[in-house]
Scaffold this active site. Structure first.
Site, PDB file in Angstrom:
ATOM      1  N   ASP A  13       1.264  -1.420   0.283  1.00  0.00           N
ATOM      2  CA  ASP A  13      -0.135  -0.131   0.272  1.00  0.00           C
ATOM      3  C   ASP A  13       1.024   1.378  -0.440  1.00  0.00           C
ATOM      4  OD1 ASP A  13      -2.509  -1.776  -0.118  1.00  0.00           O
ATOM      5  OD2 ASP A  13      -2.457  -1.558   2.460  1.00  0.00           O
ATOM      6  N   LYS A  16       1.984   2.428  -5.524  1.00  0.00           N
ATOM      7  CA  LYS A  16       2.878   1.440  -6.426  1.00  0.00           C
ATOM      8  C   LYS A  16       1.367   1.814  -7.516  1.00  0.00           C
ATOM      9  CE  LYS A  16       2.581  -2.413  -4.172  1.00  0.00           C
ATOM     10  NZ  LYS A  16       1.914  -2.088  -2.947  1.00  0.00           N
ATOM     11  N   GLY A  40      -4.460  -3.906  -3.965  1.00  0.00           N
ATOM     12  CA  GLY A  40      -5.372  -3.289  -4.268  1.00  0.00           C
ATOM     13  C   GLY A  40      -4.482  -2.038  -4.014  1.00  0.00           C
ATOM     14  N   HIS A  41      -4.503  -1.601  -5.695  1.00  0.00           N
ATOM     15  CA  HIS A  41      -3.880  -0.752  -6.006  1.00  0.00           C
ATOM     16  C   HIS A  41      -4.918   0.186  -6.555  1.00  0.00           C
ATOM     17  CE1 HIS A  41      -0.478  -3.682  -7.393  1.00  0.00           C
ATOM     18  NE2 HIS A  41      -1.152  -3.411  -5.848  1.00  0.00           N
ATOM     19  N   THR A  42      -4.176   1.710  -5.925  1.00  0.00           N
ATOM     20  CA  THR A  42      -5.746   2.440  -6.290  1.00  0.00           C
ATOM     21  C   THR A  42      -5.286   3.653  -6.843  1.00  0.00           C
ATOM     22  OG1 THR A  42      -6.741   2.045  -3.881  1.00  0.00           O
ATOM     23  CG2 THR A  42      -7.769   4.207  -4.915  1.00  0.00           C
ATOM     24  N   THR A 128      -5.433 -11.471   4.077  1.00  0.00           N
ATOM     25  CA  THR A 128      -7.214 -10.983   3.025  1.00  0.00           C
ATOM     26  C   THR A 128      -8.377 -11.791   2.605  1.00  0.00           C
ATOM     27  OG1 THR A 128      -5.882 -11.749   1.724  1.00  0.00           O
ATOM     28  CG2 THR A 128      -5.343  -9.325   2.377  1.00  0.00           C
ATOM     29  N   GLN A 223       1.458  -5.760  -3.120  1.00  0.00           N
ATOM     30  CA  GLN A 223       2.240  -6.182  -1.569  1.00  0.00           C
ATOM     31  C   GLN A 223       3.783  -5.613  -1.503  1.00  0.00           C
ATOM     32  OE1 GLN A 223       1.271  -9.658  -3.342  1.00  0.00           O
ATOM     33  NE2 GLN A 223      -0.176  -8.478  -2.662  1.00  0.00           N
ATOM     34  N   LEU A 331       3.766  12.123   1.222  1.00  0.00           N
ATOM     35  CA  LEU A 331       4.196  12.572   2.121  1.00  0.00           C
ATOM     36  C   LEU A 331       3.835  14.477   2.645  1.00  0.00           C
ATOM     37  CD1 LEU A 331       7.307  14.248   2.538  1.00  0.00           C
ATOM     38  CD2 LEU A 331       7.564  15.574   0.308  1.00  0.00           C
ATOM     39  N   SER A 412       5.236  11.772  -4.645  1.00  0.00           N
ATOM     40  CA  SER A 412       4.020  12.398  -4.772  1.00  0.00           C
ATOM     41  C   SER A 412       3.506  12.686  -3.401  1.00  0.00           C
ATOM     42  CB  SER A 412       3.323  11.036  -4.506  1.00  0.00           C
ATOM     43  OG  SER A 412       1.728  10.673  -4.220  1.00  0.00           O
TER      44      SER A 412
HETATM   45  P1  GDP Z   1      -0.943   0.782  -3.738  1.00  0.00           P
HETATM   46  O1  GDP Z   1      -1.639  -0.984  -2.898  1.00  0.00           O
HETATM   47  O2  GDP Z   1       0.620   0.041  -3.187  1.00  0.00           O
HETATM   48  O3  GDP Z   1      -0.968   0.719  -4.960  1.00  0.00           O
HETATM   49  O4  GDP Z   1      -1.553   1.238  -2.612  1.00  0.00           O
HETATM   50  P2  GDP Z   1      -2.527   1.583  -1.987  1.00  0.00           P
HETATM   51  O5  GDP Z   1      -3.548   2.557  -3.613  1.00  0.00           O
HETATM   52  O6  GDP Z   1      -4.204   0.129  -1.397  1.00  0.00           O
HETATM   53  O7  GDP Z   1      -2.772   2.470  -0.808  1.00  0.00           O
HETATM   54  C1  GDP Z   1      -2.535   4.078  -1.543  1.00  0.00           C
HETATM   55  C2  GDP Z   1      -3.471   4.997  -0.662  1.00  0.00           C
HETATM   56  O8  GDP Z   1      -2.603   6.440  -0.698  1.00  0.00           O
HETATM   57  C3  GDP Z   1      -4.589   4.946  -1.714  1.00  0.00           C
HETATM   58  O9  GDP Z   1      -5.518   5.495  -1.925  1.00  0.00           O
HETATM   59  C4  GDP Z   1      -4.200   5.800  -2.820  1.00  0.00           C
HETATM   60  O10 GDP Z   1      -4.776   6.660  -3.536  1.00  0.00           O
HETATM   61  C5  GDP Z   1      -3.373   7.585  -2.427  1.00  0.00           C
HETATM   62  N1  GDP Z   1      -2.275   7.967  -2.030  1.00  0.00           N
HETATM   63  C6  GDP Z   1      -0.997   7.693  -3.434  1.00  0.00           C
HETATM   64  N2  GDP Z   1      -0.517   8.687  -2.684  1.00  0.00           N
HETATM   65  C7  GDP Z   1      -0.621   9.117  -2.165  1.00  0.00           C
HETATM   66  C8  GDP Z   1      -0.556  10.681  -1.706  1.00  0.00           C
HETATM   67  O11 GDP Z   1       1.199  11.529  -2.784  1.00  0.00           O
HETATM   68  N3  GDP Z   1      -0.907  11.058  -0.958  1.00  0.00           N
HETATM   69  C9  GDP Z   1      -1.658  10.596  -0.237  1.00  0.00           C
HETATM   70  N4  GDP Z   1      -2.726  12.070   0.289  1.00  0.00           N
HETATM   71  N5  GDP Z   1      -2.893   9.935  -0.359  1.00  0.00           N
HETATM   72  C10 GDP Z   1      -2.105   9.615  -1.794  1.00  0.00           C
HETATM   73  P1  IMO Z   2      -0.956  -4.066  -1.814  1.00  0.00           P
HETATM   74  O1  IMO Z   2      -0.709  -4.796  -2.937  1.00  0.00           O
HETATM   75  C1  IMO Z   2      -0.880  -4.752   2.141  1.00  0.00           C
HETATM   76  C2  IMO Z   2      -1.101  -8.978   3.746  1.00  0.00           C
HETATM   77  C3  IMO Z   2      -2.450  -9.261   4.373  1.00  0.00           C
HETATM   78  C4  IMO Z   2      -1.421 -10.234   5.269  1.00  0.00           C
HETATM   79  C5  IMO Z   2      -0.324 -10.844   4.609  1.00  0.00           C
HETATM   80  C6  IMO Z   2      -0.773 -11.952   3.977  1.00  0.00           C
HETATM   81  O2  IMO Z   2      -2.080  -3.777  -2.270  1.00  0.00           O
HETATM   82  O3  IMO Z   2      -0.299  -3.729  -1.773  1.00  0.00           O
HETATM   83  P2  IMO Z   2      -2.209 -13.028   1.475  1.00  0.00           P
HETATM   84  O4  IMO Z   2      -3.543 -12.909   2.029  1.00  0.00           O
HETATM   85  O5  IMO Z   2      -1.471 -12.605   1.217  1.00  0.00           O
HETATM   86  O6  IMO Z   2      -2.026 -14.068   2.213  1.00  0.00           O
HETATM   87  O7  IMO Z   2      -2.243 -12.127   3.350  1.00  0.00           O
HETATM   88  O8  IMO Z   2      -0.313  -9.886   3.777  1.00  0.00           O
HETATM   89  N1  IMO Z   2      -1.181  -8.511   2.197  1.00  0.00           N
HETATM   90  C7  IMO Z   2      -1.275  -6.743   1.780  1.00  0.00           C
HETATM   91  N2  IMO Z   2      -0.692  -5.875   2.997  1.00  0.00           N
HETATM   92  N3  IMO Z   2      -1.193  -4.498   0.406  1.00  0.00           N
HETATM   93  C8  IMO Z   2      -1.382  -5.519   0.216  1.00  0.00           C
HETATM   94  O9  IMO Z   2      -1.467  -5.444  -1.354  1.00  0.00           O
HETATM   95  C9  IMO Z   2      -1.288  -6.780   0.566  1.00  0.00           C
HETATM   96  N4  IMO Z   2      -1.945  -7.816   0.384  1.00  0.00           N
HETATM   97  C10 IMO Z   2      -1.577  -9.254   0.900  1.00  0.00           C
HETATM   98  O10 IMO Z   2      -2.946  -8.197   5.166  1.00  0.00           O
HETATM   99  O11 IMO Z   2      -1.359  -9.133   6.487  1.00  0.00           O
HETATM  100 MG    MG Z   3      -2.486  -1.775  -1.662  1.00  0.00          MG
END
Ligand code: GDP
Ligand code: IMO
Ligand code: MG
Length: 436
Positions: A13, A16, A40-42, A128, A223, A331, A412
């Site tokens: 999270d 990415k 979960g990539h946003t 998850t 991850q 940041l 970012s």
């Molecule tokens: P990922 O799994 O690495 O793609 O990250 P996620 O999408 O799960 O979580 C990142 C969260 O932070 C999402 O809700 C993004 O929209 C948000 N996000 C990404 N970059 C920034 C940033 O620079 N500032 C803020 N405030 N939010 C951000």
């Molecule tokens: P993104 O790609 C954050 C964590 C789970 C748990 C561990 C094992 O969005 O960064 P799993 O279901 O993979 O067997 O769970 O890994 N986990 C993540 N934490 N971001 C993720 O993906 C994750 N995918 C799995 O919370 O601790």
């Molecule tokens: Mg994520």
């Protein structure tokens, strides 16, 4: 220089999805090489939010091939729903390609994941519940079903019958659950295959052909490094290899094809699920990070645990992945604080560790040692040029670079695509042309 890896440096999270989408407009393909819909990539474009779980974060551009490679474990129901949801929003999904060698997440994997967690009780991993671990376990045990099995129903049926017999024993005798019916599963998967067969290709050939033709390809990690099966905080990890080395196996390319490795680093640290987290803050500061950073799981909605930036894990990730650049995200969230802390060591039993320690007990029990830096205390979410950042913010970025020994080339300051600072003069060649 066509092979670019985007990989999380912490516990996932990190942002990415945002960074992949950002860089994707000048590339030809985005490839997912591991994980499944635990990710979960946003991506946020002009205020519109897209949450992607299996589909690579290049899908918002019509010209990009979005490849789900062999290393991914695929829940077909989730994939089809994600495709339908995007289609409804006007996104073209015809550019998706699915590897015949990718393994399938089967209905029993979901149940086995939840059951294993339930029986672990307090020792649970906090997965998850998407069936990831059981699907990769079957792959390693050589009893998994693959996407290509759906192109030969005799094979699919044979494998399913063999596997399901054993799985049903486990479900009924150990977990006291009802058995699954193989015909029901067959019917379901025949329906999925009908819709997906035109997307199934040999992605290894496809990716290598793109690279041969000097096309740019982003390999989008899911991850993060600390969730890597081999290198993370085992057993509190996922069941695949997010590290850059995982790209070669998970996408079928040679290491010599990788030219750039961008480490995605959150300006603080978060973690979802159980496991050690030395800089975790359970106080008001952690709460502020969670609320302001909207730190709730993209996949499960769970609260993310929050804490200060830990330079030891990023340093470790830099070595493991060979980062050529860092993208520092969120940041803007740190604008809330008068003072900022960076963990620069752990203390355990009167010994100080300046590098990621060799034994997990130290990570569990070690006390973080902090450096304190002044905060900037003003909104930076509108800043687009490095020069416009306040001196305190620049000093924070500089310290992160120094500790990781990797340049921060992207900063970012908000979730939107345009809330980004491309740090001038320090860009690697492929980035510099992207946002001229
Ligand atoms: P990922 O799994 O690495 O793609 O990250 P996620 O999408 O799960 O979580 C990142 C969260 O932070 C999402 O809700 C993004 O929209 C948000 N996000 C990404 N970059 C920034 C940033 O620079 N500032 C803020 N405030 N939010 C951000
Ligand atoms: P993104 O790609 C954050 C964590 C789970 C748990 C561990 C094992 O969005 O960064 P799993 O279901 O993979 O067997 O769970 O890994 N986990 C993540 N934490 N971001 C993720 O993906 C994750 N995918 C799995 O919370 O601790
Ligand atoms: Mg994520």
């Amino acid at each position: 220089m066509p092979g670019i890896v985007v990989v999380g440096a912490q516990w996932g999270d990190e942002g990415k999805g945002k960074v992949t989408d950002l860089l994707a407009h000048r590339v030809d393909a985005v490839v997912r090489y591991q994980g499944g819909n635990n990710a979960g990539h946003t991506v946020v474009v002009k205020g519109e939010e897209y949450k992607l779980h299996l589909i690579p974060s290049g899908i918002l551009y019509p010209h990009i091939l979005c490849i789900i490679a062999n290393g991914v474990v695929v829940n077909l129901e989730v994939l089809l729903k994600e495709m339908d949801d995007l289609s409804k929003r006007g996104i073209d999904v015809s550019t998706i390609r699915l590897s015949g060698n990718a393994h399938l997440i089967m209905p029993y994997h979901l149940i086995l994941d939840s059951m294993a967690e339930y029986h672990l009780g307090k020792a649970r991993i906090g997965t998850t519940h998407k069936g990831i671990g059981p699907a990769y376990a079957d792959k390693a045990s050589r009893v998994g079903l693959r996407v290509q099995d759906m192109l030969d129903w005799k094979i699919f049926e044979l494998k399913l019958e063999q596997t399901l017999k054993f799985k049903n024993e486990i479900l009924t005798r150990i977990y006291d659950q009802p058995p699954l019916d193989s015909q029901e599963i067959m019917d379901k998967y025949q329906g999925y295959a009908q819709r997906l067969k035109e997307y199934i290709v040999d992605t290894t050939v496809l990716i290598n052909d793109l690279l041969d033709r000097n096309r740019k390809v982003i390999f989008e990690g899911a991850q993060g490094t600390m969730l890597d099966l081999d290198h993370g905080t085992y057993p509190f990890v996922t069941s695949s290899s997010p590290v850059s080395g995982g790209v070669c196996v998970g996408a079928g390319i040679s290491p010599s094809r990788i030219d750039e490795v961008i480490g995605i680093v959150k300006a603080y640290t978060t973690r979802v699920g159980e496991g050690p987290f030395p800089t975790e803050l359970t106080d008001e500061t952690g709460k502020i990070m969670r609320e302001v950073g909207r730190e709730y799981g993209t996949t499960t909605g769970r609260e993310r645990r929050c804490g200060w930036y830990d330079s030891l894990i990023v340093q470790y990730a830099a070595v493991l992945n060979g980062f050529t650049s860092l993208a520092l995200t969120k940041l803007d969230v740190l604008s809330q604080f008068d003072q900022l802390k960076i963990c620069v060591g752990y203390e355990h039993e009167n010994k100080i560790y300046r590098q990621f320690p060799p034994h997990q007990t130290i990570i569990h029990k070690g006390r973080p040692l902090y450096e304190t830096l002044p905060g900037w205390r003003k909104d930076i979410s509108h800043v687009r040029n490095y020069a416009e950042l306040s001196p305190e913010a620049k000093a924070y970025v500089a310290r992160i670079e120094e500790l990781a020994e990797v340049p921060v080339d992207i900063i970012s300051v908000g979730p939107n695509r345009n809330q980004t600072i491309m740090v001038e003069g320090r860009f690697k060649s492929y980035i510099s042309g992207l946002y001229a």
